[in-house]
Scaffold this motif. Structure first.
Motif, PDB file in Angstrom:
ATOM      1  N   GLY A 168       0.822  -1.202   0.000  1.00 31.40           N
ATOM      2  CA  GLY A 168       0.000   0.000   0.000  1.00 31.40           C
ATOM      3  C   GLY A 168       0.854   1.249   0.000  1.00 31.40           C
ATOM      4  N   GLU A 169       0.199   2.395  -0.012  1.00 26.65           N
ATOM      5  CA  GLU A 169       0.923   3.653  -0.050  1.00 26.65           C
ATOM      6  C   GLU A 169       1.667   3.923   1.260  1.00 26.65           C
ATOM      7  OE1 GLU A 169      -1.655   6.838  -1.084  1.00 26.65           O
ATOM      8  OE2 GLU A 169      -2.099   6.061  -3.101  1.00 26.65           O
ATOM      9  N   GLU A 170       1.114   3.469   2.388  1.00 23.18           N
ATOM     10  CA  GLU A 170       1.713   3.762   3.685  1.00 23.18           C
ATOM     11  C   GLU A 170       2.379   2.561   4.337  1.00 23.18           C
ATOM     12  OE1 GLU A 170      -0.565   6.904   6.090  1.00 23.18           O
ATOM     13  OE2 GLU A 170      -2.145   5.720   5.132  1.00 23.18           O
ATOM     14  N   ALA A 171       1.969   1.362   3.955  1.00 23.60           N
ATOM     15  CA  ALA A 171       2.497   0.173   4.617  1.00 23.60           C
ATOM     16  C   ALA A 171       2.437  -1.033   3.696  1.00 23.60           C
ATOM     17  CB  ALA A 171       1.718  -0.107   5.903  1.00 23.60           C
ATOM     18  N   ILE A 172       3.242  -2.030   4.046  1.00 27.38           N
ATOM     19  CA  ILE A 172       3.246  -3.321   3.357  1.00 27.38           C
ATOM     20  C   ILE A 172       2.675  -4.340   4.326  1.00 27.38           C
ATOM     21  CG2 ILE A 172       4.661  -5.067   2.215  1.00 27.38           C
ATOM     22  CD1 ILE A 172       6.788  -2.790   1.878  1.00 27.38           C
ATOM     23  N   GLU A 173       1.605  -5.022   3.915  1.00 25.96           N
ATOM     24  CA  GLU A 173       0.941  -5.996   4.768  1.00 25.96           C
ATOM     25  C   GLU A 173       1.170  -7.399   4.202  1.00 25.96           C
ATOM     26  OE1 GLU A 173      -3.077  -4.986   5.701  1.00 25.96           O
ATOM     27  OE2 GLU A 173      -2.641  -2.845   5.842  1.00 25.96           O
ATOM     28  N   ILE A 174       1.716  -8.252   5.035  1.00 22.89           N
ATOM     29  CA  ILE A 174       2.114  -9.595   4.611  1.00 22.89           C
ATOM     30  C   ILE A 174       1.278 -10.616   5.360  1.00 22.89           C
ATOM     31  CG2 ILE A 174       4.035 -11.240   4.530  1.00 22.89           C
ATOM     32  CD1 ILE A 174       5.803  -8.534   4.801  1.00 22.89           C
ATOM     33  N   THR A 175       0.682 -11.537   4.622  1.00 21.92           N
ATOM     34  CA  THR A 175      -0.137 -12.585   5.224  1.00 21.92           C
ATOM     35  C   THR A 175       0.540 -13.933   5.018  1.00 21.92           C
ATOM     36  OG1 THR A 175      -2.124 -11.314   4.684  1.00 21.92           O
ATOM     37  CG2 THR A 175      -2.440 -13.600   5.311  1.00 21.92           C
ATOM     38  N   THR A 176       0.558 -14.749   6.068  1.00 23.94           N
ATOM     39  CA  THR A 176       1.192 -16.059   5.999  1.00 23.94           C
ATOM     40  C   THR A 176       0.284 -17.112   6.617  1.00 23.94           C
ATOM     41  OG1 THR A 176       2.252 -16.184   8.189  1.00 23.94           O
ATOM     42  CG2 THR A 176       3.338 -14.820   6.541  1.00 23.94           C
ATOM     43  N   SER A 177       0.616 -18.356   6.380  1.00 26.78           N
ATOM     44  CA  SER A 177      -0.013 -19.423   7.148  1.00 26.78           C
ATOM     45  C   SER A 177       0.543 -19.370   8.567  1.00 26.78           C
ATOM     46  CB  SER A 177       0.287 -20.786   6.522  1.00 26.78           C
ATOM     47  OG  SER A 177       1.674 -21.060   6.625  1.00 26.78           O
ATOM     48  N   VAL A 178      -0.141 -20.024   9.497  1.00 30.40           N
ATOM     49  CA  VAL A 178       0.361 -20.066  10.870  1.00 30.40           C
ATOM     50  C   VAL A 178       1.719 -20.759  10.906  1.00 30.40           C
ATOM     51  CG1 VAL A 178      -0.060 -20.998  13.180  1.00 30.40           C
ATOM     52  CG2 VAL A 178      -1.955 -20.021  11.864  1.00 30.40           C
ATOM     53  N   GLU A 179       1.851 -21.793  10.103  1.00 30.40           N
ATOM     54  CA  GLU A 179       3.094 -22.583  10.092  1.00 30.40           C
ATOM     55  C   GLU A 179       4.278 -21.778   9.563  1.00 30.40           C
ATOM     56  OE1 GLU A 179      -0.421 -25.024  10.273  1.00 30.40           O
ATOM     57  OE2 GLU A 179       0.192 -23.536   8.778  1.00 30.40           O
ATOM     58  N   ALA A 180       4.051 -20.900   8.593  1.00 33.08           N
ATOM     59  CA  ALA A 180       5.142 -20.147   7.966  1.00 33.08           C
ATOM     60  C   ALA A 180       5.417 -18.818   8.663  1.00 33.08           C
ATOM     61  CB  ALA A 180       4.823 -19.900   6.494  1.00 33.08           C
ATOM     62  N   PHE A 181       4.545 -18.439   9.590  1.00 37.50           N
ATOM     63  CA  PHE A 181       4.627 -17.113  10.193  1.00 37.50           C
ATOM     64  C   PHE A 181       5.995 -16.830  10.808  1.00 37.50           C
ATOM     65  CE2 PHE A 181       3.968 -14.597  14.176  1.00 37.50           C
ATOM     66  CZ  PHE A 181       3.762 -13.367  13.581  1.00 37.50           C
ATOM     67  N   ARG A 182       6.478 -17.753  11.619  1.00 39.23           N
ATOM     68  CA  ARG A 182       7.758 -17.513  12.301  1.00 39.23           C
ATOM     69  C   ARG A 182       8.903 -17.358  11.306  1.00 39.23           C
ATOM     70  NH1 ARG A 182       9.857 -20.692  17.692  1.00 39.23           N
ATOM     71  NH2 ARG A 182      11.818 -19.559  17.951  1.00 39.23           N
ATOM     72  N   ASP A 183       8.949 -18.202  10.286  1.00 41.56           N
ATOM     73  CA  ASP A 183      10.021 -18.123   9.291  1.00 41.56           C
ATOM     74  C   ASP A 183      10.000 -16.790   8.546  1.00 41.56           C
ATOM     75  OD1 ASP A 183      10.922 -20.638   9.952  1.00 41.56           O
ATOM     76  OD2 ASP A 183       9.902 -21.654   8.299  1.00 41.56           O
ATOM     77  N   VAL A 184       8.794 -16.346   8.178  1.00 42.41           N
ATOM     78  CA  VAL A 184       8.679 -15.080   7.438  1.00 42.41           C
ATOM     79  C   VAL A 184       9.087 -13.916   8.332  1.00 42.41           C
ATOM     80  CG1 VAL A 184       7.100 -13.500   6.264  1.00 42.41           C
ATOM     81  CG2 VAL A 184       6.887 -15.976   5.909  1.00 42.41           C
ATOM     82  N   ARG A 185       8.598 -13.918   9.568  1.00 37.88           N
ATOM     83  CA  ARG A 185       8.949 -12.842  10.495  1.00 37.88           C
ATOM     84  C   ARG A 185      10.454 -12.778  10.706  1.00 37.88           C
ATOM     85  NH1 ARG A 185      10.539 -12.553  15.598  1.00 37.88           N
ATOM     86  NH2 ARG A 185       9.991 -10.710  16.872  1.00 37.88           N
ATOM     87  N   GLU A 186      11.077 -13.921  10.965  1.00 38.73           N
ATOM     88  CA  GLU A 186      12.510 -13.936  11.239  1.00 38.73           C
ATOM     89  C   GLU A 186      13.319 -13.534  10.011  1.00 38.73           C
ATOM     90  OE1 GLU A 186      13.390 -17.747  12.914  1.00 38.73           O
ATOM     91  OE2 GLU A 186      12.542 -17.221  14.878  1.00 38.73           O
ATOM     92  N   ALA A 187      12.861 -13.898   8.813  1.00 36.09           N
ATOM     93  CA  ALA A 187      13.563 -13.505   7.594  1.00 36.09           C
ATOM     94  C   ALA A 187      13.541 -11.988   7.421  1.00 36.09           C
ATOM     95  CB  ALA A 187      12.928 -14.186   6.387  1.00 36.09           C
ATOM     96  N   LEU A 188      12.411 -11.374   7.720  1.00 30.55           N
ATOM     97  CA  LEU A 188      12.292  -9.916   7.596  1.00 30.55           C
ATOM     98  C   LEU A 188      13.131  -9.199   8.647  1.00 30.55           C
ATOM     99  CD1 LEU A 188       8.451  -9.787   6.941  1.00 30.55           C
ATOM    100  CD2 LEU A 188      10.224  -9.170   5.288  1.00 30.55           C
ATOM    101  N   VAL A 189      13.098  -9.702   9.875  1.00 27.52           N
ATOM    102  CA  VAL A 189      13.903  -9.096  10.941  1.00 27.52           C
ATOM    103  C   VAL A 189      15.385  -9.218  10.621  1.00 27.52           C
ATOM    104  CG1 VAL A 189      14.564  -9.316  13.374  1.00 27.52           C
ATOM    105  CG2 VAL A 189      12.150  -9.414  12.727  1.00 27.52           C
ATOM    106  N   LYS A 190      15.782 -10.359  10.085  1.00 27.92           N
ATOM    107  CA  LYS A 190      17.185 -10.588   9.730  1.00 27.92           C
ATOM    108  C   LYS A 190      17.662  -9.588   8.691  1.00 27.92           C
ATOM    109  CE  LYS A 190      20.360 -14.276   8.314  1.00 27.92           C
ATOM    110  NZ  LYS A 190      20.465 -15.711   7.908  1.00 27.92           N
ATOM    111  N   GLN A 191      16.760  -9.168   7.807  1.00 30.68           N
ATOM    112  CA  GLN A 191      17.111  -8.189   6.788  1.00 30.68           C
ATOM    113  C   GLN A 191      17.087  -6.759   7.322  1.00 30.68           C
ATOM    114  OE1 GLN A 191      18.224  -8.744   3.639  1.00 30.68           O
ATOM    115  NE2 GLN A 191      18.255 -10.909   4.221  1.00 30.68           N
TER     116      GLN A 191
END
Length: 246
Positions: A168-191
């Motif tokens: 979006g214009e103000e934010a990026i909203e990312i949706t994941t499965s419950v199972e993938a949530f931790r991996d996606v969050r940690e990948a973003l934090v790592k970056q």
């Protein structure tokens, strides 16, 4: 996710006046307490506790409040606080389905208070079954500040297993499965991305729209529910117009 935009919900919460700060800290502390009670007081070994602490820090909750909430959950210095997690199903006015997540030490008191708010506004609690209209999903929000490259966020999230990325214009909203949530969050934090929000939420399968006056009526009831001490989250499928949210 409250409404069609998690970022809109976050902005509304950030703009709440200081009079509501104490109630917000109470809700955050309860979330930390329950997470610590169920998974231990070490956030490195307890992912739910890590998320709860991150949310509290984002709200500028004092460190000593966080530590006291963890101590209550682990029973240090006494018995662990007896809080029960419950999700109530019902309808807001104009037949808008709602899922109300609470943490309470007295379920009879809480259900009576929730029912009172809904029925007075023309809604319904008992006998309603709306859970089939929602799915548990991971929801991550990154504010589009200077230095945030949407394409790079998209690539990182997708490679880590995200289901959907809405830029979006103000934010990026990312949706994941419950199972993938931790991996996606940690990948973003790592970056090095700063997360405005990261949580497991009840996301509606589809959304509905109402005329402005009806949407305002529904939003007033949502506000009344969110102001209750025992209520942690209110999930619904109303697509709230920007002017109404403002």
């Amino acid at each position: 996710m409250s409404g069609h935009s998690k970022w809109a919900t976050i902005k509304r919460a950030k703009s709440a006046n200081d009079a509501k700060r104490g109630a917000m800290f109470t809700r955050l502390a309860r979330e930390i307490t329950v997470a610590a009670r169920e998974g231990g007081g070490n956030p490195d070994a307890n992912f739910r506790l890590r998320l709860a602490i991150d949310k509290a820090r984002a709200a500028n909750m004092p460190k000593e409040n966080i530590e006291r909430a963890i101590a209550r959950g682990t029973g240090q210095g006494g018995e662990a606080e007896a809080l029960e997690e419950i999700i109530y199903e019902g309808y807001l006015p104009h037949k808008v389905p709602v899922m109300i997540q609470v943490l309470t030490d007295n379920r009879n008191r809480t259900v009576a208070e929730v029912r009172k708010v809904l029925t007075r506004a023309g809604g319904q609690l008992e006998g309603a079954s709306v859970s089939w209209q929602f799915q548990r999903k991971g929801v991550i929000v990154i504010e589009r500040k200077d230095g945030v490259n949407p394409d790079a966020v998209f690539e990182t999230a997708l490679e880590a297993g995200a289901d959907d990325i809405d830029i979006g214009e103000e934010a990026i909203e990312i949706t994941t499965s419950v199972e993938a949530f931790r991996d996606v969050r940690e990948a973003l934090v790592k970056q090095g991305y700063e997360l405005a929000s990261a949580e497991i939420a009840l996301v509606p399968n589809s959304y509905i729209e109402l005329e402005r006056d009806k949407a305002e009526q529904v939003l007033h009831v949502i506000d009344a529910l969110e102001e209750m001490d025992d209520v942690q989250q209110v999930y619904h499928n109303l697509q709230i117009p920007a002017e109404v949210a403002a």
